[in-house]
Structure formats: structure tokens, C-alpha cells
Design an enzyme around this catalytic site. Structure first.
Site, PDB file in Angstrom:
ATOM      1  N   GLU A  23       0.826  -1.212   0.000  1.00 16.35           N
ATOM      2  CA  GLU A  23       0.000   0.000   0.000  1.00 16.35           C
ATOM      3  C   GLU A  23       0.858   1.258   0.000  1.00 16.35           C
ATOM      4  O   GLU A  23       0.495   2.275  -0.569  1.00 16.35           O
ATOM      5  CB  GLU A  23      -0.975  -0.047   1.170  1.00 16.35           C
ATOM      6  CG  GLU A  23      -2.135  -0.972   0.789  1.00 16.35           C
ATOM      7  CD  GLU A  23      -3.028  -1.331   1.936  1.00 16.35           C
ATOM      8  OE1 GLU A  23      -4.246  -1.400   1.711  1.00 16.35           O
ATOM      9  OE2 GLU A  23      -2.510  -1.545   3.048  1.00 16.35           O
ATOM     10  N   CYS A  24       2.022   1.176   0.612  1.00 15.75           N
ATOM     11  CA  CYS A  24       2.915   2.353   0.604  1.00 15.75           C
ATOM     12  C   CYS A  24       3.831   2.377  -0.620  1.00 15.75           C
ATOM     13  O   CYS A  24       4.306   3.429  -1.022  1.00 15.75           O
ATOM     14  CB  CYS A  24       3.708   2.415   1.894  1.00 15.75           C
ATOM     15  SG  CYS A  24       4.368   0.834   2.435  1.00 15.75           S
ATOM     16  N   TYR A  25       4.098   1.215  -1.181  1.00 16.85           N
ATOM     17  CA  TYR A  25       4.954   1.107  -2.372  1.00 16.85           C
ATOM     18  C   TYR A  25       4.236   0.302  -3.450  1.00 16.85           C
ATOM     19  O   TYR A  25       4.529  -0.883  -3.650  1.00 16.85           O
ATOM     20  CB  TYR A  25       6.283   0.418  -2.010  1.00 16.85           C
ATOM     21  CG  TYR A  25       7.149   1.219  -1.069  1.00 16.85           C
ATOM     22  CD1 TYR A  25       7.829   2.343  -1.527  1.00 16.85           C
ATOM     23  CD2 TYR A  25       7.279   0.861   0.259  1.00 16.85           C
ATOM     24  CE1 TYR A  25       8.618   3.097  -0.668  1.00 16.85           C
ATOM     25  CE2 TYR A  25       8.059   1.604   1.130  1.00 16.85           C
ATOM     26  CZ  TYR A  25       8.730   2.719   0.666  1.00 16.85           C
ATOM     27  OH  TYR A  25       9.509   3.465   1.506  1.00 16.85           O
TER      28      TYR A  25
END
Lengths: 415, 136
Positions: free
Chosen positions: A145-147
Site C-alpha cells: 500500500e505504501c509502495y
């Protein structure tokens, strides 16, 4: 009559640096110092000379580079990456990578057709980056979700990277084996091509110019020492892997085989491709040849005594790379001096054996001369190590692996 | 005038099975030394010859071989040292059987004397930087 100690301080690091700043430092290479000491003796030479520069240029497999490529949009956590087709290690933070010198290209046929050529690998990638060439980065990730990004293909160049530094776990071996082949077939080793029946002998050390052979007990070279690395400046980071200070030594204190090593670090952006060469060893693999030099401050007579070491003083063990080395028997056929090795032939078992040097003495000499020039011009200062390298009293030895049998019982795997 | 020189002979596939090189001795009275040969019937072949003796006879002999379809070049053009790729280690020096590659004992640079080369290609195999190239 007053008896002076060889340990008596002749000049401090601060005094040396002040002289360097004022352009007054007297600097000489580890080769030039031999003649000076022969002519004037240790005591007078030690009083005249502030710094002795050493140098070596050879294949140092335990080398590699870390770098940060910067974040893409959207961001990506790199799982696997290749640079010009050579795998780089991404098991670090999102866009930090490490490339090792001996990593072959992904599609290299290796030794499937022996002896393999290993035309391009990690060492070549490092050389290309330092030469200013663009290198193809291909990477993939699993997406988070962050990358979220999963695929990336782009050209990268050294000056666009955030940080890029060489970090070599083991360089500048203090002495090394001489490799021969007692079998009846040619063999292809990391010590070069070895012809059958003692057809030639491979060796790899700058001998009398080599850093750790000029400071055999690590009196001035330690953690934090500023050094010449790949044409730029770097530092000794730690003891090198396989550091083995306790091995048997000659009367002069010189180890009778591979002993001390150093881990080094330096900014790739300040280096030059003249001093970092990707190489291919037929049948063995690829690697990196590099130039490394260390200045030795003549703080006392003792330091000068060790700097006066000559090739004739340094003995290297001769090892059969067809049997003894691969099987790790530890068998040594005899000892030869670097004077003989450098003359072009050594005598082994009554036979004249031609020698193949794998390190470049002429480039080692250039490193020592360049470092001398930098210090004379006030561009390179010396510093006291923040911590000494472990010496022979440390109890550190180079252990071989003791294999422990792996039992596949249901209990042990928890099934 | 006498001279010693080395030449590379390339045989087209149609003449690889003919006894041609022996004619150098029989017809032209030449002395030669076969340094290397790779000849199979009906395939393109290659031979490296060292020729000894009268220059005029050598020219006549080689002209004869050219008439038979062989391609002939001096050996020196076939093994090359690419200077910019050499960092003068000396890995090639110890495996060179004739001393064609040698380290100068003063400046420790590696030099290549083409005249002594017999094209064994050990240097090509041992050079870590691909500085020695074989065009044979």
C-alpha cells in the site's frame, strides 16, 4: 650513553598535518624508502621523512557498491533488480541496492561450457558507472500500500544517484598464496590460468609496496584511516573478512601467508575508472581490480624500520590449486620470495617455473606516487585511527567451517 | 636473402584434403615448422607456419599456395594487444611459451613482441581484461 627507544615519538599526527598544510611535508614511496634506508640507516631516514606512501592494484573479489537510486512516482519497494543484466541485491530499504563485484550477468552461461568466459559482471557495472556511462536498471516489486509500483525500467547514471559508495568487505590482503598446478591438465582458477606440471605460478601482491606489508603489526593503519581508494579518497571501515593476524611470521614480523585484511569504504562519485576495472577470469568468474593506497606516518623509528621492507624479505607460500587448495588440505609446497616471483621465474622442485603476476606492480607504483603527490600538494591529510585493527594478540584467527550434520527428523522440522 | 617469418594459411573447404603444404619442401626447397594446424576434409582449415630460408623461394612457395586458393596473412596481424585494455599485471607473461609477452624489469609494463608469437592463444585465455585478441 643515552639509549633511545625505537618507539620514541619523532613527530605527531598533528605536526605531520601542519607540515602537509604548509606544503613542507617530506613524502616518499614505500619503494623509494628502501634505497634511502640502505644509504642512511633507519634512524636518519626516520628523522628525514614524514610520510611513506604505499600502493597496490589487483583483483579484489570481496568488493561491491551500495547506492540509492531515489524514489519513483508512484513509489516502489524493489524486490529484485538487475543493472545491465547483472543482479543487484534489493533486500534493504525500498530503493537501496547493493551490487557485488563477482556477480555474473543473469544470462551468463557460467561454466556450462568450461572454461566459461564471464564477460560481464558486477565489477564491470561498477566500472561503467564510474566511467559516467548510463546503466540499465530493471526492477520488480510485489506492491504494497505504501509502495504500489511493481515494475521499473530506466537508465541510471552515477551522478544522478543520491549516494553511491564502494564498500569492500575484504581488500589489500597482507601477503597471499602463490598458485601452481601439479596435475597434468591446465586449470582455470581465480589465480589465473595454471599450466600443468608446474607450468607456471600465479601470484598477487604488490610486495614491498603493499600497504599492510609495510605496517605488519598495524601500528598506524586502523579503523578510520584515510586512504586512496579507486582514484578517490576513502577510509578503512573495519578489519576485513578473514582477517588472520596470528599466522606465523618471519623474524622481521612479516606474515608467511595471507594474514591481515581491511574492509574499506569510499565515495564512488569521487573515483576514476582508471583505478576500477571490471575483469573476467576464464573458468572462474568476474570481479573487480582496484587501486588502493595507504599513507604511513613516520611517527617513530620502528615505523620506518617496517617501511623499509623489500621484496626479498617477503616470503609467500606455494600451494597446489589442482588438489590442495580446492580440498582445503593446507599443504604448502614451499616458500618463495617476491624478489624471485617478480624476476619472472622461481625454482620449485628443481624446475624453473615462470611466474604470472595477477596484480599490477606498475599501477601499484602509480598509486603510491599519486598519493605522494596529493600529500605534497596539501590535498590529503593523515589521521590517527579511531581503533586499532586486531593484532596477533587478539586471538582472532581464520576458522574453517565446521559442518554440522542436518537431520531431517520430523521432530527437528517441527512436523 | 634469408628470413624467418610466420604466416597464417586459411584453406577453403575444397582444398583442405589436398597435400599442398608438403609442396613447399618438395618444389620450393623450403624449410617450415607447423606451429598450429586445424585441418579436416571438406571443411575450412587453418594452419600457422614458420618459414625459414631464402626470401625469394618463400615468395614463390606462397604464390603457389595462393594459386591453389589459400588465403595467406602474416601472423603478427592475428594476435593483437589492445593497449588501452591492459593494466600490466603479467597474467599472460607466465603462460606465454616463447617470451613474446614479457614484463620490463624496470617499469614493470607488459610488452608484446609479435615476432616471437606462435599464436597459442594462452594469453587470450589468461587476460582478465580481454586485452589480447585473436583474429585467427
Amino acid at each position: 650513553m643515552e639509549v633511545k627507544s625505537l618507539e620514541e615519538t619523532l613527530r605527531t599526527y598533528d605536526e605531520i598535518n601542519r607540515r602537509i598544510e604548509n606544503g613542507e611535508a617530506v613524502v616518499i614511496t614505500a619503494e623509494e624508502v628502501i634505497e634511502l634506508v640502505a644509504e642512511k640507516g633507519v634512524s636518519r631516514a626516520a628523522r628525514e621523512i614524514d610520510v611513506v606512501t604505499t600502493g597496490t592494484f589487483g583483483i579484489m573479489c570481496s568488493s561491491g557498491a551500495f547506492f540509492n537510486i531515489g524514489h519513483s512516482k508512484p513509489r516502489m519497494k524493489i524486490l529484485e533488480a538487475t543493472l545491465n543484466g547483472v543482479p543487484a541485491y534489493g533486500g534493504l530499504a525500498a530503493v537501496d541496492l547493493f551490487i557485488g563485484a563477482t556477480q555474473p550477468a543473469k544470462d551468463d552461461p557460467l561454466n556450462k561450457v568450461h572454461p566459461g568466459e564471464f564477460k560481464y559482471g558486477g565489477g564491470h557495472v561498477i566500472q561503467d558507472l564510474v566511467a559516467g556511462k548510463s546503466v540499465l536498471l530493471e526492477a520488480n516489486g510485489y506492491g504494497t500500500e505504501c509502495y504500489p509500483r511493481k515494475k521499473l525500467e530506466t537508465w541510471i547514471a552515477l551522478q544522478e544517484l543520491n549516494q553511491a559508495y564502494l564498500f569492500n568487505p575484504r581488500n589489500a590482503y597482507q601477503n597471499y598464496n602463490v598458485a601452481v598446478n601439479l596435475s597434468d591438465k591446465p586449470i582455470y582458477t581465480y589465480m589465473g590460468m595454471l599450466l600443468p606440471n608446474l607450468g607456471n605460478a600465479g601470484f598477487s601482491s604488490a610486495g614491498q609496496l603493499s600497504p599492510l606489508l609495510n605496517d605488519p603489526f598495524y601500528q598506524t593503519i586502523g579503523v578510520g584511516t584515510r586512504i586512496f581508494l579507486g582514484g578517490g579518497a576513502g577510509f578503512v571501515a573495519w578489519q576485513g573478512t578473514q582477517h588472520d593476524p596470528g599466522i606465523e611470521r618471519s623474524e622481521r614480523g612479516l606474515p608467511l601467508g595471507g594474514a591481515g585484511t581491511i574492509a574499506v569504504i569510499g565515495d564512488l562519485k569521487g573515483m576514476h575508472s582508471d583505478w576500477l576495472w571490471g575483469i573476467s577470469m576464464r573458468g572462474y568468474g568476474c570481479s573487480l581490480a582496484l587501486g588502493l593506497g595507504i599513507p604511513i606516518p613516520v611517527v617513530n623509528e620502528n615505523v620506518m624500520f617496517y617501511c623499509a621492507v623489500q621484496d626479498g624479505d617477503i616470503l609467500a607460500p606455494v600451494v597446489d590449486y589442482s588438489k590442495a587448495y580446492p580440498n582445503g588440505t593446507g599443504e604448502i609446497l614451499g616458500y618463495v620470495s617476491y624478489r624471485d616471483l617478480r624476476s619472472g621465474t622461481i625454482t620449485l622442485e628443481g624446475k624453473e617455473v615462470p611466474t604470472s603476476s595477477l596484480s599490477s606492480y606498475s599501477k601499484a607504483r602509480e598509486v603510491a606516487l599519486l598519493l605522494k603527490k596529493w600529500i605534497q600538494q596539501g590535498r590529503f591529510s593523515l589521521n590517527r585511527p579511531v581503533e586499532s585493527l586486531p593484532g596477533s594478540e587478539s586471538g582472532i584467527t581464520f576458522r574453517n567451517l565446521t559442518e554440522r550434520p542436518v537431520k531431517f527428523s520430523t521432530e527437528e522440522v517441527g512436523g | 636473402m634469408n628470413q624467418t617469418r610466420k604466416v597464417v594459411l586459411r584453406f577453403p573447404h575444397e582444398s583442405a584434403d589436398q597435400p599442398l603444404v608438403c609442396e613447399l619442401a618438395l618444389r620450393f626447397g623450403l624449410v617450415f615448422n607447423i606451429l598450429r594446424a586445424s585441418i579436416s576434409p571438406h571443411r575450412e582449415g587453418l594452419m600457422v607456419l614458420e618459414l625459414v630460408g631464402d626470401t625469394e623461394k618463400q615468395e614463390k612457395g606462397l604464390a603457389f599456395l595462393r594459386d591453389k586458393g589459400l588465403d595467406i596473412e602474416p601472423l603478427s596481424q592475428d594476435i593483437r594487444k589492445i593497449e588501452r585494455r591492459c593494466y600490466h599485471c603479467g597474467a599472460c607473461v607466465g603462460v606465454c611459451p616463447t617470451g613474446a609477452l614479457y614484463l620490463d624489469q624496470k617499469n614493470y609494463q607488459v610488452y608484446f613482441d609479435e615476432n616471437r608469437c606462435i599464436a597459442c592463444e594462452f594469453c587470450v585465455q589468461s587476460c582478465p581484461t580481454h586485452a589480447m585478441e585473436a583474429l585467427i
